[in-house]
Design an enzyme around this catalytic site. Sequence first.
Site, PDB file in Angstrom:
ATOM      1  N   ASP A  89       0.952  -1.083   0.086  1.00  0.00           N
ATOM      2  CA  ASP A  89      -0.071   0.057   0.137  1.00  0.00           C
ATOM      3  C   ASP A  89       0.916   1.278   0.254  1.00  0.00           C
ATOM      4  O   ASP A  89       0.024   2.749  -0.045  1.00  0.00           O
ATOM      5  CB  ASP A  89      -0.610  -0.036   1.564  1.00  0.00           C
ATOM      6  CG  ASP A  89      -0.092  -0.127   2.677  1.00  0.00           C
ATOM      7  OD1 ASP A  89       0.628  -0.880   2.234  1.00  0.00           O
ATOM      8  OD2 ASP A  89      -0.845   0.175   3.779  1.00  0.00           O
ATOM      9  N   ARG A 147      12.771 -20.984  -8.214  1.00  0.00           N
ATOM     10  CA  ARG A 147      11.705 -20.822  -7.871  1.00  0.00           C
ATOM     11  C   ARG A 147      10.935 -20.801  -9.260  1.00  0.00           C
ATOM     12  O   ARG A 147      10.103 -20.443  -9.190  1.00  0.00           O
ATOM     13  CB  ARG A 147      11.979 -20.242  -7.198  1.00  0.00           C
ATOM     14  CG  ARG A 147      12.053 -20.936  -5.531  1.00  0.00           C
ATOM     15  CD  ARG A 147      11.923 -20.242  -4.504  1.00  0.00           C
ATOM     16  NE  ARG A 147      12.144 -20.823  -2.949  1.00  0.00           N
ATOM     17  CZ  ARG A 147      12.045 -20.259  -2.567  1.00  0.00           C
ATOM     18  NH1 ARG A 147      12.215 -18.745  -2.065  1.00  0.00           N
ATOM     19  NH2 ARG A 147      12.590 -20.666  -1.087  1.00  0.00           N
ATOM     20  N   GLU A 285      11.853  -5.853   1.057  1.00  0.00           N
ATOM     21  CA  GLU A 285      11.689  -6.814   0.093  1.00  0.00           C
ATOM     22  C   GLU A 285      10.648  -5.323  -0.679  1.00  0.00           C
ATOM     23  O   GLU A 285      10.161  -5.426  -1.329  1.00  0.00           O
ATOM     24  CB  GLU A 285      10.316  -8.052   0.987  1.00  0.00           C
ATOM     25  CG  GLU A 285      10.101  -8.398  -0.122  1.00  0.00           C
ATOM     26  CD  GLU A 285       8.524  -9.775   0.513  1.00  0.00           C
ATOM     27  OE1 GLU A 285       9.018  -9.706   1.481  1.00  0.00           O
ATOM     28  OE2 GLU A 285       8.550 -10.070  -0.508  1.00  0.00           O
TER      29      GLU A 285
END
Length: 319
Positions: A89, A147, A285
């Site tokens: 956000d 991944r 992150e």
Amino acid sequence: NFLSKACKEKGIPIKTNTQAAGFITESRDGKKTITGVRAVLNNAPIEFKANSGVIIATGGFTANQKLCSQLDPRLKNMKFTGSPCATGDIFKAVEEVGGQLKDLEEIQCNLGPVQKFSHRSGYHTDVKRHILVNNEGKRFVAEDGLRDVLRDAVLSQPEGEVFILVDSDGFQDLSSRFQQNGAASESLGYGWKANSVKELAEKMKVSPANLEEALSQYNAAVDSKKDVFGREAWMLVKKIEKPPFYATKARMAIHYTMGGIVIDTQARVLDKDSQPIEHLYAAGEATTGVHGTNRVGGNGILDAFVFGRIAGESAATHK
Ligand SMILES: Cc1cc2nc3c(=O)[nH]c(=O)nc-3n(C[C@H](O)[C@H](O)[C@H](O)COP(=O)(O)OP(=O)(O)OC[C@H]3O[C@@H](n4cnc5c(N)ncnc54)[C@H](O)[C@@H]3O)c2cc1C
């Protein structure tokens, strides 16, 4: 605990349940400078003044299903592995002050359960111990792959569903939490335990012949160190042969977002011209560029700590 203890000792207040929503800016020497944060506490607006700078450490946006599925339609309705607060956000506020966002479409997935995430078996957490098979009971990928390769391979299977298989030794090596989760998946009907591969295949409703073939080929690859799917030799060290055998059904879940706020080596947030925005820093992150398109397991915490420290130093020393 360590960090909150250090804050307490230094008299730094920690405000929980406080959502940062925007930045306060001033023009200093003709440059836009961040001088505080606008936030919401118990539905009421609150402002924080920042003398040295603001560090964004709000994490990724794995829980933002809408944004993730816009960026990669294959992720529509996919579960996520982390906190429901990982919504990204703050990105809107970063853009409002001219900050640059990049590579948001680089979204990492990891194997999760078919139902509640709290019941993911974790049978895949030791790569040396497991194989993946599809609903025909056939292997389809090198389980030690990056991944993004695993994500794409699993998503291309029917329904995006696969099975993770371990034997008794693999199961015993799992953490007690993952063993309990495995038991939970059994009681929920998407985990199975059996004394033979044939019996396991019957419980999984896959072809016993295919599953037996998959395991015998894999066990032969452990001997020869050559795997038809290209698993690395050092990942071909444990046969899967000791009963009981365990399997759970799994799907991909959104796990980590590599894209985010663009920073430089001093953790300064860069604007659209790649110039630092005065007194605005970011780490972890929430940022992008550290991991490329594939975060290697274990490097998330490393990134957060290394760049968190750099951001703190930059804010403390910048005039
Ligand atoms: C299941 C799982 C297993 C993992 N295992 C590993 C591992 O073994 N090793 C490894 O290195 N990494 C692992 N990771 C990745 C690792 O957890 C992350 O890289 C790391 O937590 C990122 O740290 P961060 O401080 O940047 O963000 P986070 O830890 O996500 O913290 C961000 C914080 O900011 C808060 N926040 C968000 N928005 C706002 C806002 N607007 N205002 C105020 N606060 C806000 C959030 O509530 C959260 O508390 C794993 C991740 C998951 C989901």
